[in-house]
Design a protein around this motif. Structure first.
Motif, mmCIF file in Angstrom:
data_model
loop_
_atom_site.group_PDB
_atom_site.id
_atom_site.type_symbol
_atom_site.label_atom_id
_atom_site.label_comp_id
_atom_site.label_asym_id
_atom_site.label_seq_id
_atom_site.Cartn_x
_atom_site.Cartn_y
_atom_site.Cartn_z
ATOM 1 N N UNK A 43 17.568 19.831 -5.952
ATOM 2 C CA UNK A 43 18.520 19.088 -6.827
ATOM 3 C C UNK A 43 19.805 19.296 -6.733
ATOM 4 N N UNK A 44 20.805 18.180 -6.732
ATOM 5 C CA UNK A 44 22.224 18.335 -6.854
ATOM 6 C C UNK A 44 23.000 19.684 -7.250
ATOM 7 N N UNK A 97 27.249 21.617 -13.945
ATOM 8 C CA UNK A 97 26.518 22.426 -14.318
ATOM 9 C C UNK A 97 25.605 23.441 -14.684
ATOM 10 N N UNK A 98 25.009 22.654 -13.338
ATOM 11 C CA UNK A 98 24.401 23.892 -12.465
ATOM 12 C C UNK A 98 25.240 25.195 -11.491
ATOM 13 N N UNK A 145 13.130 23.372 -9.381
ATOM 14 C CA UNK A 145 13.022 22.214 -9.089
ATOM 15 C C UNK A 145 13.495 21.634 -9.859
ATOM 16 N N UNK A 146 14.393 22.009 -10.700
ATOM 17 C CA UNK A 146 14.788 21.167 -11.607
ATOM 18 C C UNK A 146 16.077 22.749 -12.392
ATOM 19 N N UNK A 147 17.285 22.043 -12.208
ATOM 20 C CA UNK A 147 18.019 23.217 -12.288
ATOM 21 C C UNK A 147 18.889 23.394 -14.023
ATOM 22 N N UNK A 148 18.087 22.018 -14.999
ATOM 23 C CA UNK A 148 18.444 22.386 -16.403
ATOM 24 C C UNK A 148 17.538 22.637 -17.008
ATOM 25 N N UNK A 149 16.183 23.608 -17.097
ATOM 26 C CA UNK A 149 15.746 24.047 -17.139
ATOM 27 C C UNK A 149 15.999 25.040 -17.920
ATOM 28 N N UNK A 150 15.389 26.323 -19.074
ATOM 29 C CA UNK A 150 15.540 27.063 -19.219
ATOM 30 C C UNK A 150 15.295 28.148 -18.204
ATOM 31 N N UNK A 151 13.816 28.219 -17.972
ATOM 32 C CA UNK A 151 13.381 29.237 -16.735
ATOM 33 C C UNK A 151 14.888 29.183 -15.911
ATOM 34 N N UNK A 152 15.354 27.818 -15.540
ATOM 35 C CA UNK A 152 16.391 27.441 -14.091
ATOM 36 C C UNK A 152 17.859 28.438 -14.583
#
Length: 338
Positions: free
Chosen positions: A67-68, A72-73, A43-50
């Motif tokens: 998320x969009x 970056x994603x 639900x958040x593409x900016x995390x290390x897990x993502x």
């Protein structure tokens, strides 16, 4: 063509959406056609897990709250080739960068259209018999009304229904109305007369649609060109006590003009969407006897989410087999889609 393989996939949506739409059976079905990243909902593409998950993903199964998929994603997902959306509109998360990258996109809009169309048809029929208003009056009076003295305006025989936009939902409404003794009109500037007649409806201009219908059902997507489309002039053109049904987006209507007409008793309305959602507690439409407001419930809910999941699984299976999507979203059609 069948070049079936098991793509690496992950879920990307709000966690409560994943829990609601993708139950154990749906997850098991997905796992039969792909290598699904276990116990992970992005639900958040900016995390290390993502970023770790996205590194190997070929397909994202998305849903409400995704998320969009911005630059970056996409940089974090170098192998991403397809998105399978378990809801309707993809506008919230599919970005121009996705199309430029050539990512294939599928949507469950067709599955979500059916319950909206079912709701619409139910409200058309109920409004014809004035069921909702008469039920409220019956609760108060506890006496049967003078049914033999009802006007010819009550009932569904030979009523004229106007469909504003042959969208996915609008077309399903037209299909579901065929067994009934109704006359159906359509206004859609993107549908030619021959296509309208093939649908079994009579094509008309938008003014004639409003002036000539006992019920007008709005199925226009909210786009810059359609904001406020149903304005004061069209609402004024409605027949006395005609019904306006909106399951599209609240901002397609001029809500102030509708409020004035409904309070004056000139028109009736069934609104599953308003602008804003939810209306302020003191808004006059809440207390208007000629208006029924429902809490944006026409779309898939409860066990109907299973239909969205089934379509997504089928789409992923087709794509993995090399057969492409049956419900592909095309970039060139986005200008006309919700």
């Amino acid at each position: 063509m069948n070049n079936s393989h098991r793509p690496c996939a992950a879920l990307a949506m709000a966690r409560d959406a994943a829990k609601a739409v993708l139950g154990p059976d749906a997850l098991a079905a997905l796992a039969r056609v792909c290598d699904l990243e276990p116990h992970t909902v992005l639900d958040d593409f900016s995390t290390q897990q993502a970023r770790t998950v996205l590194r190997d993903v070929e397909v994202l199964v998305t849903g409400w709250g995704c998320p969009p998929l911005d630059a970056a994603a996409l940089t974090a997902a170098p192998r991403l080739r397809a998105v399978v959306h378990t809801a309707g509109s993809v506008r919230g998360h599919i970005t121009p960068e996705c199309w430029e990258r050539g990512i294939e996109v599928s949507s469950a809009a067709a599955a979500n259209a059916l319950p909206v169309a079912e709701y619409t048809v139910a409200m058309i029929l109920l409004s014809g018999k004035r069921v909702l208003e008469r039920a409220r009056a019956f609760r108060t009076s506890r006496r049967r009304d003078e049914w033999l003295g009802l006007s010819e305006g009550v009932g569904n025989y030979g009523r004229t229904v106007g469909i504003l936009s042959a969208s996915m939902v609008g077309r399903r409404v037209i299909e579901l109305l065929r067994p009934y003794d109704l006359n159906v009109l359509l206004h859609d500037p993107y549908v030619c007369d021959d296509e309208a007649r093939a649908l079994g409806v009579r094509p008309v201009g938008i003014e004639e649609l409003f002036a000539g219908s006992d019920v007008v059902s709005v199925h226009t997507p909210l786009l810059p060109a359609t904001r406020g489309l149903v304005g004061r002039g069209l609402i004024a053109a409605l027949r006395h006590e005609a019904v306006l049904i909106n399951t599209a987006r609240g901002a397609v209507l001029d809500q102030d003009a509708l409020t004035e007409a409904a309070l004056a008793g000139r028109v009736r309305a069934v609104l599953d969407v308003t602008d804003p959602e939810v209306l302020p507690p003191d808004h006059p439409l809440w207390e208007c006897d000629h208006v029924t407001i429902t809490p944006h419930l026409a779309g898939s809910q409860g066990n109907e989410w299973g239909r969205l999941a089934d379509l997504a699984v089928a789409e992923l299976a087709r794509w993995a087999a090399g057969d492409g999507f049956a419900h592909a979203v095309r970039r060139e059609r986005l200008a006309y889609l919700a």
